[in-house]
Design a protein around this motif. Structure first.
Motif, PDB file in Angstrom:
ATOM      1  N   LEU A 117       5.293 -11.987  -8.260  1.00  0.00           N
ATOM      2  CA  LEU A 117       5.765 -12.582  -9.506  1.00  0.00           C
ATOM      3  C   LEU A 117       4.599 -13.025 -10.390  1.00  0.00           C
ATOM      4  CD1 LEU A 117       8.823 -14.641  -8.246  1.00  0.00           C
ATOM      5  CD2 LEU A 117       8.875 -12.785  -9.914  1.00  0.00           C
ATOM      6  N   LEU A 118       3.564 -13.577  -9.791  1.00  0.00           N
ATOM      7  CA  LEU A 118       2.404 -14.000 -10.571  1.00  0.00           C
ATOM      8  C   LEU A 118       1.692 -12.810 -11.205  1.00  0.00           C
ATOM      9  CD1 LEU A 118       0.958 -16.757  -8.259  1.00  0.00           C
ATOM     10  CD2 LEU A 118       1.692 -17.074 -10.612  1.00  0.00           C
ATOM     11  N   LEU A 119       1.484 -11.765 -10.430  1.00  0.00           N
ATOM     12  CA  LEU A 119       0.774 -10.601 -10.958  1.00  0.00           C
ATOM     13  C   LEU A 119       1.524  -9.948 -12.109  1.00  0.00           C
ATOM     14  CD1 LEU A 119      -0.587  -8.918  -7.712  1.00  0.00           C
ATOM     15  CD2 LEU A 119      -1.881 -10.164  -9.444  1.00  0.00           C
ATOM     16  N   LEU A 132      -1.372  -1.154  -7.159  1.00  0.00           N
ATOM     17  CA  LEU A 132      -2.769  -0.943  -6.770  1.00  0.00           C
ATOM     18  C   LEU A 132      -3.356  -2.218  -6.163  1.00  0.00           C
ATOM     19  CD1 LEU A 132      -4.140   1.107  -9.799  1.00  0.00           C
ATOM     20  CD2 LEU A 132      -3.924   1.896  -7.449  1.00  0.00           C
ATOM     21  N   ALA A 133      -3.077  -3.355  -6.795  1.00  0.00           N
ATOM     22  CA  ALA A 133      -3.639  -4.624  -6.318  1.00  0.00           C
ATOM     23  C   ALA A 133      -3.129  -4.986  -4.932  1.00  0.00           C
ATOM     24  CB  ALA A 133      -3.304  -5.749  -7.306  1.00  0.00           C
ATOM     25  N   LEU A 134      -1.851  -4.711  -4.673  1.00  0.00           N
ATOM     26  CA  LEU A 134      -1.263  -5.082  -3.382  1.00  0.00           C
ATOM     27  C   LEU A 134      -1.285  -3.948  -2.373  1.00  0.00           C
ATOM     28  CD1 LEU A 134       1.788  -7.113  -4.708  1.00  0.00           C
ATOM     29  CD2 LEU A 134      -0.407  -7.983  -3.905  1.00  0.00           C
ATOM     30  N   ASP A 135      -1.753  -2.785  -2.809  1.00  0.00           N
ATOM     31  CA  ASP A 135      -1.874  -1.609  -1.956  1.00  0.00           C
ATOM     32  C   ASP A 135      -0.529  -1.194  -1.356  1.00  0.00           C
ATOM     33  OD1 ASP A 135      -3.307   0.490  -0.830  1.00  0.00           O
ATOM     34  OD2 ASP A 135      -3.690  -0.619   1.023  1.00  0.00           O
ATOM     35  N   VAL A 136       0.475  -1.101  -2.242  1.00  0.00           N
ATOM     36  CA  VAL A 136       1.807  -0.653  -1.851  1.00  0.00           C
ATOM     37  C   VAL A 136       2.294   0.352  -2.891  1.00  0.00           C
ATOM     38  CG1 VAL A 136       2.430  -2.774  -0.617  1.00  0.00           C
ATOM     39  CG2 VAL A 136       2.965  -2.562  -3.041  1.00  0.00           C
ATOM     40  N   PRO A 137       3.281   1.182  -2.561  1.00  0.00           N
ATOM     41  CA  PRO A 137       3.826   2.124  -3.541  1.00  0.00           C
ATOM     42  C   PRO A 137       4.534   1.392  -4.688  1.00  0.00           C
ATOM     43  CG  PRO A 137       4.491   2.723  -1.307  1.00  0.00           C
ATOM     44  CD  PRO A 137       3.846   1.383  -1.230  1.00  0.00           C
ATOM     45  N   ILE A 138       4.590   2.026  -5.843  1.00  0.00           N
ATOM     46  CA  ILE A 138       5.199   1.411  -7.026  1.00  0.00           C
ATOM     47  C   ILE A 138       6.677   1.093  -6.794  1.00  0.00           C
ATOM     48  CG2 ILE A 138       5.785   3.554  -8.205  1.00  0.00           C
ATOM     49  CD1 ILE A 138       4.865   2.156 -10.824  1.00  0.00           C
ATOM     50  N   GLY A 139       7.378   1.936  -6.058  1.00  0.00           N
ATOM     51  CA  GLY A 139       8.782   1.668  -5.744  1.00  0.00           C
ATOM     52  C   GLY A 139       8.946   0.410  -4.916  1.00  0.00           C
ATOM     53  N   THR A 140       8.007   0.170  -4.021  1.00  0.00           N
ATOM     54  CA  THR A 140       8.028  -1.049  -3.207  1.00  0.00           C
ATOM     55  C   THR A 140       7.833  -2.269  -4.094  1.00  0.00           C
ATOM     56  OG1 THR A 140       7.153   0.179  -1.334  1.00  0.00           O
ATOM     57  CG2 THR A 140       6.948  -2.217  -1.242  1.00  0.00           C
ATOM     58  N   ARG A 144      10.621  -5.166  -4.294  1.00  0.00           N
ATOM     59  CA  ARG A 144      10.207  -6.507  -3.880  1.00  0.00           C
ATOM     60  C   ARG A 144      10.287  -7.488  -5.052  1.00  0.00           C
ATOM     61  NH1 ARG A 144       4.897  -5.417  -0.061  1.00  0.00           N
ATOM     62  NH2 ARG A 144       6.027  -4.426   1.650  1.00  0.00           N
ATOM     63  N   LEU A 145       9.945  -6.998  -6.244  1.00  0.00           N
ATOM     64  CA  LEU A 145      10.021  -7.850  -7.428  1.00  0.00           C
ATOM     65  C   LEU A 145      11.472  -8.231  -7.708  1.00  0.00           C
ATOM     66  CD1 LEU A 145       8.398  -9.175  -9.671  1.00  0.00           C
ATOM     67  CD2 LEU A 145       8.665  -7.090 -10.999  1.00  0.00           C
ATOM     68  N   SER A 146      12.367  -7.281  -7.546  1.00  0.00           N
ATOM     69  CA  SER A 146      13.791  -7.563  -7.742  1.00  0.00           C
ATOM     70  C   SER A 146      14.274  -8.607  -6.741  1.00  0.00           C
ATOM     71  CB  SER A 146      14.597  -6.272  -7.598  1.00  0.00           C
ATOM     72  OG  SER A 146      15.972  -6.536  -7.678  1.00  0.00           O
ATOM     73  N   ARG A 147      13.873  -8.462  -5.479  1.00  0.00           N
ATOM     74  CA  ARG A 147      14.269  -9.438  -4.452  1.00  0.00           C
ATOM     75  C   ARG A 147      13.642 -10.804  -4.717  1.00  0.00           C
ATOM     76  NH1 ARG A 147      13.653  -4.961  -0.974  1.00  0.00           N
ATOM     77  NH2 ARG A 147      11.611  -5.671  -0.290  1.00  0.00           N
TER      78      ARG A 147
END
Length: 169
Positions: A117-119, A132-140, A144-147
């Motif tokens: 949420l901060l990013l 890129l910052a969290l090293d996860v796929p964009i879909g993730t 995760r942002l929705s949750r």
């Protein structure tokens, strides 16, 4: 490393500190984390590709240092518990002073949800930059942002618990 003027560095350090403060919940730990981030970025500037944006790269370093520190703390706590000194392992940062209902709810989210949420919401990173910052796929990032937004909504939609008051005689 990308050349920044003094004003840009001050702004970047403020952003990094704000992010670190929400992750660590303690000013001195946040400062240490920002210092470690800058040291790592300066020492490894050759590893950054020219096309990478500086901001997500620095946030990625900070977040990974935070996660690594948490892993070390858990490992240390297990060793202390194993040697029968579990009470020392429980010496965590004091609880955050009760603040506005929204900030309190935000603080109750997991570190992963707060970071995301901060990013995206505060620092204005795109989903791609956050990925890129969290090293996860964009879909993730999107799911995760929705949750995280849903969890924040759930925590704030009820009436906030008023602080406990003592009766004075």
């Amino acid at each position: 490393m990308h050349k920044l003027d003094d004003h840009q560095w001050r702004e970047m350090l403020q952003r990094l500190r704000r992010f670190a403060l929400w992750l660590t919940r303690e000013a001195s730990s946040a400062d240490d984390l920002v210092q470690a981030t800058v040291e790592r970025a300066l020492s490894r500037s050759g590893q950054r590709r020219d096309g990478d944006s500086l901001r997500p790269w620095l946030f990625a370093i900070l977040y990974r240092l935070f996660i690594d520190g948490k892993r070390r703390e858990r490992r240390h706590a297990r060793w202390l518990a194993w040697f029968g000194r579990a009470e020392e392992a429980g010496a965590e940062t004091e609880a955050i002073v009760q603040a506005q209902a929204g900030l309190e709810a935000f603080a109750r989210l997991s570190a992963e949800q707060r970071a995301l949420l901060l990013l995206v919401s505060v620092e204005g990173l795109s989903y791609k930059e956050a990925a890129l910052a969290l090293d996860v796929p964009i879909g993730t990032v999107m799911s995760r942002l929705s949750r995280a937004r849903g969890a924040l909504r759930e925590l704030t939609e009820g009436s906030p618990t008023p602080p406990a008051l003592r009766r004075l005689k």
